[in-house]
Design a protein around this motif. Structure first.
Motif, mmCIF file in Angstrom:
data_model
loop_
_atom_site.group_PDB
_atom_site.id
_atom_site.type_symbol
_atom_site.label_atom_id
_atom_site.label_comp_id
_atom_site.label_asym_id
_atom_site.label_seq_id
_atom_site.Cartn_x
_atom_site.Cartn_y
_atom_site.Cartn_z
ATOM 1 N N THR A 5 0.781 -1.279 0.041
ATOM 2 C CA THR A 5 -0.139 -0.144 -0.157
ATOM 3 C C THR A 5 0.892 1.229 -0.073
ATOM 4 O O THR A 5 1.927 1.157 0.446
ATOM 5 N N LEU A 6 0.255 2.583 -0.417
ATOM 6 C CA LEU A 6 0.986 3.534 -0.324
ATOM 7 C C LEU A 6 1.444 3.838 1.242
ATOM 8 O O LEU A 6 2.409 4.461 1.409
ATOM 9 N N LYS A 7 0.578 3.494 2.247
ATOM 10 C CA LYS A 7 0.870 3.683 3.449
ATOM 11 C C LYS A 7 2.187 2.898 3.646
ATOM 12 O O LYS A 7 2.979 3.605 4.748
ATOM 13 N N ASP A 8 2.594 2.035 3.226
ATOM 14 C CA ASP A 8 3.632 1.184 3.709
ATOM 15 C C ASP A 8 4.909 2.056 3.093
ATOM 16 O O ASP A 8 5.833 1.969 3.876
ATOM 17 N N LEU A 9 4.869 2.464 1.870
ATOM 18 C CA LEU A 9 5.836 3.380 1.515
ATOM 19 C C LEU A 9 6.081 4.533 1.967
ATOM 20 O O LEU A 9 6.927 4.823 2.470
ATOM 21 N N TYR A 10 5.189 5.135 2.508
ATOM 22 C CA TYR A 10 4.848 6.334 3.322
ATOM 23 C C TYR A 10 5.913 6.070 4.772
ATOM 24 O O TYR A 10 6.632 6.809 4.969
ATOM 25 N N PHE A 11 5.293 5.124 5.476
ATOM 26 C CA PHE A 11 5.924 4.758 6.706
ATOM 27 C C PHE A 11 7.233 4.582 6.486
ATOM 28 O O PHE A 11 8.236 4.964 7.340
ATOM 29 N N ASP A 12 7.954 3.929 5.439
ATOM 30 C CA ASP A 12 9.015 3.282 5.414
ATOM 31 C C ASP A 12 10.048 4.410 5.164
ATOM 32 O O ASP A 12 11.237 4.893 5.413
ATOM 33 N N GLU A 13 9.553 5.436 4.289
ATOM 34 C CA GLU A 13 10.301 6.840 3.927
ATOM 35 C C GLU A 13 10.419 7.667 5.107
ATOM 36 O O GLU A 13 11.348 8.422 5.213
ATOM 37 N N LEU A 14 9.445 7.751 5.775
ATOM 38 C CA LEU A 14 9.401 8.517 7.250
ATOM 39 C C LEU A 14 10.462 8.056 8.109
ATOM 40 O O LEU A 14 11.277 8.622 8.492
ATOM 41 N N ARG A 15 10.743 6.801 8.191
ATOM 42 C CA ARG A 15 11.764 6.062 8.871
ATOM 43 C C ARG A 15 13.137 6.445 8.301
ATOM 44 O O ARG A 15 14.095 6.846 9.059
ATOM 45 N N ASP A 16 13.180 6.429 7.010
ATOM 46 C CA ASP A 16 14.357 6.846 6.542
ATOM 47 C C ASP A 16 15.049 8.415 6.734
ATOM 48 O O ASP A 16 16.103 8.662 7.143
ATOM 49 N N ILE A 17 13.863 9.110 6.435
ATOM 50 C CA ILE A 17 14.353 10.658 6.654
ATOM 51 C C ILE A 17 14.378 11.099 8.251
ATOM 52 O O ILE A 17 15.206 11.847 8.650
ATOM 53 N N TYR A 18 13.915 10.197 9.070
ATOM 54 C CA TYR A 18 14.241 10.263 10.550
ATOM 55 C C TYR A 18 15.286 10.236 10.931
ATOM 56 O O TYR A 18 15.992 11.008 11.685
ATOM 57 N N ASP A 19 16.008 8.951 10.186
ATOM 58 C CA ASP A 19 17.564 8.629 10.640
ATOM 59 C C ASP A 19 18.284 9.882 9.909
ATOM 60 O O ASP A 19 19.212 10.422 10.658
ATOM 61 N N ALA A 20 18.040 10.254 8.708
ATOM 62 C CA ALA A 20 18.816 11.430 8.162
ATOM 63 C C ALA A 20 18.776 12.845 9.079
ATOM 64 O O ALA A 20 19.761 13.148 9.279
ATOM 65 N N GLU A 21 17.564 13.065 9.357
ATOM 66 C CA GLU A 21 17.423 14.294 10.504
ATOM 67 C C GLU A 21 18.268 13.960 11.526
ATOM 68 O O GLU A 21 19.090 15.225 12.034
ATOM 69 N N ASN A 22 18.264 13.023 12.314
ATOM 70 C CA ASN A 22 19.105 12.909 13.574
ATOM 71 C C ASN A 22 20.782 12.760 13.424
ATOM 72 O O ASN A 22 21.456 13.267 13.848
ATOM 73 N N GLU A 23 21.081 12.274 11.939
ATOM 74 C CA GLU A 23 22.472 12.382 11.616
ATOM 75 C C GLU A 23 22.907 13.595 11.426
ATOM 76 O O GLU A 23 23.768 14.293 11.839
ATOM 77 N N ILE A 24 21.929 14.563 10.725
ATOM 78 C CA ILE A 24 22.217 15.868 10.334
ATOM 79 C C ILE A 24 22.549 16.837 11.751
ATOM 80 O O ILE A 24 23.340 17.866 11.874
ATOM 81 N N VAL A 25 21.892 16.549 12.795
ATOM 82 C CA VAL A 25 21.609 17.183 13.790
ATOM 83 C C VAL A 25 23.129 16.987 14.497
ATOM 84 O O VAL A 25 23.580 17.683 15.211
ATOM 85 N N LYS A 26 23.642 15.674 14.333
ATOM 86 C CA LYS A 26 25.034 15.302 14.805
ATOM 87 C C LYS A 26 26.050 16.273 13.948
ATOM 88 O O LYS A 26 27.134 16.515 14.387
ATOM 89 N N ALA A 27 25.876 16.351 12.624
ATOM 90 C CA ALA A 27 26.989 16.756 11.864
ATOM 91 C C ALA A 27 26.985 18.398 11.939
ATOM 92 O O ALA A 27 27.960 18.936 11.699
ATOM 93 N N LEU A 28 25.853 19.209 12.058
ATOM 94 C CA LEU A 28 25.839 20.562 11.880
ATOM 95 C C LEU A 28 26.879 21.343 13.002
ATOM 96 O O LEU A 28 27.428 22.252 12.509
ATOM 97 N N PRO A 29 26.961 20.834 14.187
ATOM 98 C CA PRO A 29 27.856 21.476 14.905
ATOM 99 C C PRO A 29 29.284 21.589 14.516
ATOM 100 O O PRO A 29 30.026 22.507 14.440
#
Length: 208
Positions: free
Chosen positions: A45-69
């Motif tokens: 379903t589209l919701k499956d894809l949506y949820f998976d990509e939310l998990r992907d960008i959630y990891d990305a944002e947390n990594e960016i928080v570590k990198a910006l300083p």
């Protein structure tokens, strides 16, 4: 937030938005799979894809928080350092908003390793550690940061569209706020690049 060309060649990593990280294909029954690291993840379903990509960008944002300083510390131009510090605070809010989206889906926030952003960030670590002219390094920091902004804009644009299709109006509002902030950050970096690129070019002329 960085990915760079060095010594006339790209580093060799293939970096692309999460929807292109794996090879997509359809089977005879019309089911969609994402092939990544030898594992098949079925999207029914589209919701499956949506949820998976939310998990992907959630990891990305947390990594960016570590990198910006680290990026802020490496930046020479005061305006660039301030831009990184400002976006750090925004990125923390991006993480919080994603957690709200997860809760709205009745799910606990859970990250899925985002190879694309992690690879770009590693390129930035490499640049920070290299010797050279400070203005040239600032120009490289901006180029890499904008690469990630474009990555994020593509992801958040897709997520917002899918949220709308799924009738998740709360998520649409949250994702729209983040998308707009990513666009603003990219615009600010473009403005700062006007200064750093001139300085970097002047250094090259002097060396020549």
């Amino acid at each position: 937030m960085i990915g760079f060309y060095r010594r006339g060649q790209y580093s060799g990593k293939v970096l692309c938005p999460p929807l292109l990280l794996g090879a997509f294909m359809s089977n005879p029954e019309g089911q969609i799979y994402k092939e990544k690291k030898g594992l098949n993840m079925k999207y029914e379903t589209l919701k499956d894809l949506y949820f998976d990509e939310l998990r992907d960008i959630y990891d990305a944002e947390n990594e960016i928080v570590k990198a910006l300083p680290k990026l802020a510390e490496a930046a020479t131009l005061p305006q660039l350092r301030a831009a990184f510090e400002h976006h750090l605070q925004e990125t923390k809010q991006h993480v919080t908003r994603l957690e709200e989206v997860f809760r709205g889906l009745g799910e606990k926030p859970k990250a899925k390793k985002c190879d694309g952003v992690r690879g770009i960030l590693q390129e930035g670590e490499d640049l920070i550690g290299e010797k050279g002219d400070r203005a040239v390094r600032d120009a490289g920091l901006i180029a890499g940061a904008q690469r990630v902004e474009h990555y994020e804009m593509a992801v958040y644009g897709s997520l917002r569209t899918w949220a709308a299709q799924l009738g998740d109006t709360g998520a649409v509002e949250l994702l729209s706020k983040t998308l707009n902030e990513e666009k603003e950050a990219d615009h600010k970096l473009t403005e700062i690049a006007g200064t750093t690129n001139r300085q970097a070019a002047a250094h090259g002329a002097a060396q020549g």
